[in-house]
Design a protein around this motif. Structure first.
Motif, mmCIF file in Angstrom:
data_model
loop_
_atom_site.group_PDB
_atom_site.id
_atom_site.type_symbol
_atom_site.label_atom_id
_atom_site.label_comp_id
_atom_site.label_asym_id
_atom_site.label_seq_id
_atom_site.Cartn_x
_atom_site.Cartn_y
_atom_site.Cartn_z
ATOM 1 N N ASN A 72 0.802 -1.223 0.000
ATOM 2 C CA ASN A 72 0.000 0.000 0.000
ATOM 3 C C ASN A 72 0.836 1.275 0.000
ATOM 4 O O ASN A 72 0.367 2.316 -0.441
ATOM 5 C CB ASN A 72 -0.939 0.017 1.206
ATOM 6 N N LYS A 75 -6.950 -11.414 13.208
ATOM 7 C CA LYS A 75 -8.029 -10.633 12.621
ATOM 8 C C LYS A 75 -9.299 -11.466 12.588
ATOM 9 O O LYS A 75 -9.237 -12.627 12.368
ATOM 10 C CB LYS A 75 -7.653 -10.200 11.211
ATOM 11 N N ASN A 84 -7.690 -11.852 -7.882
ATOM 12 C CA ASN A 84 -8.437 -11.095 -6.890
ATOM 13 C C ASN A 84 -9.799 -10.717 -7.472
ATOM 14 O O ASN A 84 -9.936 -10.534 -8.677
ATOM 15 C CB ASN A 84 -7.664 -9.831 -6.509
ATOM 16 N N PHE A 117 -10.112 -0.962 12.566
ATOM 17 C CA PHE A 117 -9.836 -0.383 11.254
ATOM 18 C C PHE A 117 -9.413 -1.452 10.243
ATOM 19 O O PHE A 117 -9.840 -1.437 9.095
ATOM 20 C CB PHE A 117 -8.756 0.696 11.348
ATOM 21 N N ASP A 118 -8.569 -2.398 10.683
ATOM 22 C CA ASP A 118 -8.119 -3.422 9.726
ATOM 23 C C ASP A 118 -9.266 -4.329 9.302
ATOM 24 O O ASP A 118 -9.320 -4.796 8.171
ATOM 25 C CB ASP A 118 -6.931 -4.218 10.275
ATOM 26 N N SER A 138 -11.142 -2.271 6.712
ATOM 27 C CA SER A 138 -10.477 -2.092 5.427
ATOM 28 C C SER A 138 -10.288 -3.411 4.705
ATOM 29 O O SER A 138 -9.995 -3.432 3.519
ATOM 30 C CB SER A 138 -9.141 -1.387 5.608
ATOM 31 N N ASN A 193 -3.874 5.625 9.161
ATOM 32 C CA ASN A 193 -3.678 4.237 9.579
ATOM 33 C C ASN A 193 -2.222 3.799 9.381
ATOM 34 O O ASN A 193 -1.655 3.077 10.192
ATOM 35 C CB ASN A 193 -4.625 3.329 8.797
ATOM 36 N N SER A 226 -0.594 2.521 12.806
ATOM 37 C CA SER A 226 -0.430 1.071 12.992
ATOM 38 C C SER A 226 0.997 0.659 13.361
ATOM 39 O O SER A 226 1.163 -0.117 14.301
ATOM 40 C CB SER A 226 -0.954 0.300 11.784
ATOM 41 N N GLU A 275 2.081 -1.086 16.893
ATOM 42 C CA GLU A 275 2.662 -2.421 16.776
ATOM 43 C C GLU A 275 4.035 -2.514 17.449
ATOM 44 O O GLU A 275 4.384 -3.530 18.026
ATOM 45 C CB GLU A 275 2.800 -2.766 15.289
ATOM 46 N N ASP A 316 -4.171 -14.901 21.925
ATOM 47 C CA ASP A 316 -2.969 -14.884 21.080
ATOM 48 C C ASP A 316 -1.708 -14.449 21.838
ATOM 49 O O ASP A 316 -0.642 -14.329 21.254
ATOM 50 C CB ASP A 316 -3.170 -14.072 19.804
ATOM 51 N N TRP A 328 3.944 -11.297 21.250
ATOM 52 C CA TRP A 328 3.641 -12.483 20.450
ATOM 53 C C TRP A 328 4.873 -13.377 20.328
ATOM 54 O O TRP A 328 4.761 -14.599 20.263
ATOM 55 C CB TRP A 328 3.154 -12.062 19.063
ATOM 56 N N PHE A 381 0.921 -16.721 14.012
ATOM 57 C CA PHE A 381 0.425 -15.820 12.975
ATOM 58 C C PHE A 381 0.918 -14.395 13.178
ATOM 59 O O PHE A 381 1.436 -13.760 12.252
ATOM 60 C CB PHE A 381 -1.112 -15.839 12.954
ATOM 61 N N CYS A 382 0.805 -13.905 14.401
ATOM 62 C CA CYS A 382 1.096 -12.481 14.632
ATOM 63 C C CYS A 382 2.584 -12.186 14.515
ATOM 64 O O CYS A 382 2.985 -11.192 13.903
ATOM 65 C CB CYS A 382 0.588 -12.054 16.000
ATOM 66 N N ARG A 416 4.212 -9.906 11.442
ATOM 67 C CA ARG A 416 5.004 -8.731 11.790
ATOM 68 C C ARG A 416 6.354 -8.746 11.106
ATOM 69 O O ARG A 416 6.829 -7.750 10.610
ATOM 70 C CB ARG A 416 5.288 -8.812 13.288
ATOM 71 N N LEU A 445 3.350 -6.786 7.197
ATOM 72 C CA LEU A 445 3.084 -5.428 7.669
ATOM 73 C C LEU A 445 2.557 -5.492 9.092
ATOM 74 O O LEU A 445 2.168 -6.555 9.561
ATOM 75 C CB LEU A 445 2.018 -4.787 6.775
ATOM 76 N N PRO A 446 2.517 -4.336 9.778
ATOM 77 C CA PRO A 446 1.872 -4.352 11.094
ATOM 78 C C PRO A 446 0.450 -4.884 10.983
ATOM 79 O O PRO A 446 -0.226 -4.647 9.979
ATOM 80 C CB PRO A 446 1.857 -2.873 11.493
ATOM 81 N N LEU A 447 0.010 -5.607 12.005
ATOM 82 C CA LEU A 447 -1.305 -6.240 11.929
ATOM 83 C C LEU A 447 -2.441 -5.242 11.882
ATOM 84 O O LEU A 447 -3.500 -5.535 11.339
ATOM 85 C CB LEU A 447 -1.500 -7.162 13.135
ATOM 86 N N GLU A 448 -2.225 -4.056 12.465
ATOM 87 C CA GLU A 448 -3.308 -3.068 12.498
ATOM 88 C C GLU A 448 -3.390 -2.289 11.194
ATOM 89 O O GLU A 448 -4.281 -1.485 10.995
ATOM 90 C CB GLU A 448 -3.106 -2.085 13.655
ATOM 91 N N MET A 449 -2.414 -2.510 10.320
ATOM 92 C CA MET A 449 -2.421 -1.829 9.029
ATOM 93 C C MET A 449 -3.529 -2.450 8.188
ATOM 94 O O MET A 449 -3.542 -3.663 7.973
ATOM 95 C CB MET A 449 -1.058 -2.040 8.369
ATOM 96 N N GLY A 450 -4.440 -1.622 7.733
ATOM 97 C CA GLY A 450 -5.565 -2.141 6.966
ATOM 98 C C GLY A 450 -5.131 -2.574 5.579
ATOM 99 O O GLY A 450 -4.169 -2.052 5.022
ATOM 100 N N GLY A 451 -5.836 -3.532 5.021
ATOM 101 C CA GLY A 451 -5.523 -3.960 3.663
ATOM 102 C C GLY A 451 -6.188 -5.286 3.375
ATOM 103 O O GLY A 451 -6.694 -5.942 4.277
ATOM 104 N N GLN A 452 -6.203 -5.638 2.114
ATOM 105 C CA GLN A 452 -6.810 -6.910 1.724
ATOM 106 C C GLN A 452 -5.723 -7.918 1.404
ATOM 107 O O GLN A 452 -4.743 -7.579 0.754
ATOM 108 C CB GLN A 452 -7.706 -6.692 0.509
ATOM 109 N N HIS A 486 -4.254 -10.998 -0.661
ATOM 110 C CA HIS A 486 -4.495 -11.502 -2.005
ATOM 111 C C HIS A 486 -5.041 -12.922 -1.927
ATOM 112 O O HIS A 486 -4.795 -13.646 -0.964
ATOM 113 C CB HIS A 486 -3.209 -11.434 -2.825
ATOM 114 N N TRP A 506 -2.260 -18.360 5.274
ATOM 115 C CA TRP A 506 -2.438 -17.907 6.647
ATOM 116 C C TRP A 506 -1.460 -18.683 7.551
ATOM 117 O O TRP A 506 -1.552 -19.910 7.642
ATOM 118 C CB TRP A 506 -3.878 -18.170 7.079
#
Lengths: 118, 146, 331
Positions: free
Chosen positions: A28, A118, B19, B78-79, B82, B98, B102, B106, C44, C51, C140-141, C145, C149-156, C158, C163
């Motif tokens: 991102n 999550k 995707n 938030f995650d 999103s 974010n 984040s 972290e 966790d 973690w 996982f965590c 990390r 990316l940081p876990l709180e970073m939003g995103g989808q 692929h 996992w």
């Protein structure tokens, strides 16, 4: 009407971002950099001002708007103060947003703990 | 093995699931539009109720969105949001916020100076560097072509 | 020579897989084989404050519980072979600090379970050790990390992404007793067909899995009841099947993958399946070992697969090297 246009223009900009994400499959950070730099140049050439006239917050809230603010600040300050203005204008104009992100980020990191699965 | 790097690339492309871009775009439109709408609502509240000039109200609206994002990031919501919204939350100023909050959160376990503070720019650093650099170029351009 | 064919070591003396102890996380516990695990940890952090510390507790508790369950004292264990995914294999070494056993730390990314079991079997067959404990873990965590990316970073994520399994499994190998025996071990070659996409580990590892599996089968000529790979997920699994089919040597009926066994791919939103050192470890320790004991399967080819991926190397434009190690086990 402003509300409808904010929604539509903002939504369209986000869809363009989504296409970039799904096509290039990059981190991102690449997308954010692309948006800000694009916004800065669209701002300089006066194109983004027209998009803001149509879209209002739909154009200022996306990161492109952040880039537009950078350009606006740099141009205004450069006109007033020359080289030093070109250097500081963009930073000055966007300082509230950056400072807010940093300060709220720090406060959040004190108050909360990282969440896991999550 | 009968495959080399080129022929294997075709196999990988064939077997890798794509995707769901159309679905993602629909969500990005809805969530991204909603966040921008919220920004417009906040802006109007400040303009109509406090008499704030439009420019300032627009800045305040961004700051409020950043604060909301910071809070949602801290709560771990938030995650989740999103994950559905995709670019709908990444493209607005919320994505930038974010990206700042984040890593700060972290890395708190590595300490506040070398953990939080030095990682807070991990993802936002590139944005600020290239943003500021572009704005400098634009400033210089505006001096050259008045 | 105890080597047969090109790459396979034949274990001549008895090396029994005497017992296993498996600890898994909440999501794994909710999966289709959730009832096979000895302990399921819902939280966790498991009472720890990071973690990484949680992951080392997974390893430590798995090894300790295995020893307690079988009344093994520290002096009974000749060697601890352990590994995990984190930099400097901290989970393993820090767990070994508390376990106070002679320790070899190994790194094979997600292939570590078969790697350590293979090494343990050789140690016992060579007469250097009577009892060996092999333990691996992933979380996982902590993995997310380090590698993403940081876990709180939003995103989808692929659709080809996998996992990382939260879990650890300890396996007790011994030269005496009863149970399934390790018969053949094939250590794989690094195979790299140029996949650079860190969101598509299955495709990066599939050529290595095919290479080691076909080598092992050619060397031993054993008809296995079940062949499992470590964590290829749906993408890698179908590529391996395609490769064997093209050689007119289909294994489709007897082949499965731990990454697709551990999660319900439809319901658990893990996209291509599970991965990590803990994936093949917990599926073997919890699920496959019990199938061997119950004689539901008699001949198992357990193959852990590893993507020797480094975020630094990826940023420098390198592709992802894959490896697979095979352990042939017979009841």
């Amino acid at each position: 009407m402003n509300y409808v246009m904010s929604f539509v223009v903002g939504g369209i900009i986000c869809v363009l971002g989504q296409i970039v994400i799904d096509t290039f499959k990059k981190n991102n950070a690449y997308l954010l950099v692309l948006l800000v730099v694009t916004g800065t140049f669209l701002g300089y050439f006066g194109i983004y001002d027209k998009i803001i006239e149509i879209g209002h917050s739909g154009a200022t809230v996306p990161l492109l708007g952040f880039g537009h603010a950078l350009a606006e600040g740099a141009v205004e300050e450069a006109a007033a103060k020359g080289f030093m203005g070109a250097l500081s204008g963009g930073v000055k104009k966007t300082a509230p947003g950056v400072a807010a992100a940093l300060i709220f980020g720090y406060i959040v990191s004190i108050v909360f703990n990282p969440k896991g699965n999550k | 093995m009968k495959y080399d790097k080129n022929s294997y690339k075709q196999v990988v492309n064939e077997y890798t699931p794509k995707n769901k871009m159309l679905r993602n775009c629909v969500y990005a439109f809805i969530f991204g539009g909603a966040i921008c709408l919220l920004g417009e609502v906040i802006k109007n509240i400040f303009m109509n109720n406090f008499g704030t000039p439009e420019q300032d109200a627009s800045t305040i609206s961004s700051v409020v969105l950043i604060a909301i994002t910071a809070l949602l990031t801290g709560l771990g919501w938030f995650d989740k949001l999103s994950k559905i919204a995709g670019a709908g939350t990444a493209v607005p100023i919320t994505g930038f916020a974010n990206a700042v909050v984040s890593p700060a959160l972290e890395f708190k376990r590595e300490g506040f100076i070398l953990g939080t503070a030095s990682n807070i720019f991990k993802l936002a650093g590139p944005v600020l560097l290239f943003g500021y650099f572009a704005s400098f170029i634009v400033g210089i351009l505006s001096l050259m072509f008045k | 020579m105890k080597k047969i064919g090109n790459q396979t070591f034949q274990i001549k003396d008895d090396v029994f897989v005497r017992d296993t102890f498996t600890i898994a996380g909440k999501k794994e516990g909710e999966g289709p084989i959730g009832n096979c695990f000895d302990i399921i940890v819902d939280d966790d952090l498991w009472g720890e404050d990071s973690w990484e510390k949680c992951e080392l507790k997974f390893q430590k508790e798995a090894a300790k519980s295995l020893m307690q369950k079988n009344n093994l004292m520290e002096k009974d264990i000749d060697l601890l072979i352990a590994g995990d995914l984190l930099n400097q294999i901290t989970s393993s070494s820090f767990a070994a600090r508390d376990l106070q056993l002679p320790y070899i730390g190994v790194y094979g990314a997600c292939s570590t379970m078969a790697l350590s079991m293979g090494l343990g079997a050789l140690m016992i067959d060579g007469g250097f050790a009577s009892n060996v404990i092999c333990v691996t873990s992933s979380h996982f965590c902590s993995a997310e990390r380090q590698y993403r990316l940081p876990l709180e970073m939003g995103g989808q994520r692929h659709m080809s992404a996998q996992w990382t399994v939260t879990g650890s499994s300890a396996v007790w190998l011994s030269n005496g007793g009863f149970g399934p025996k390790i018969k053949n071990v094939t250590f794989g070659k690094i195979t790299d067909l140029g996949v650079k996409d860190a969101n598509n580990m299955g495709a990066a590892m599939a050529p290595a899995a095919y290479d080691s599996l076909s080598q092992h089968i050619a060397d031993t000529k054993i008809k296995y009841d079940l062949i499992v790979t470590g964590d290829l997920g749906t993408v890698g699994k179908s590529i391996v099947n395609k490769m064997f089919n093209e050689e007119n040597n289909s294994i489709e009926d007897i082949y499965d993958d731990c990454g697709t066994i551990i999660f319900d791919l439809e319901k658990q939103d893990v996209h291509a399946g599970g991965s990590g050192c803990g994936c093949s470890a917990t599926v073997f320790g919890g699920f496959l070992y019990k199938k061997l004991l119950n004689k539901e399967i008699n001949k198992l080819l357990f193959t852990s697969t590893g993507a020797l991926h480094s975020p630094t190397a990826t940023l420098q434009g390198e592709s992802i090297p894959g490896i697979a190690h095979c352990v042939g086990i017979e009841m």
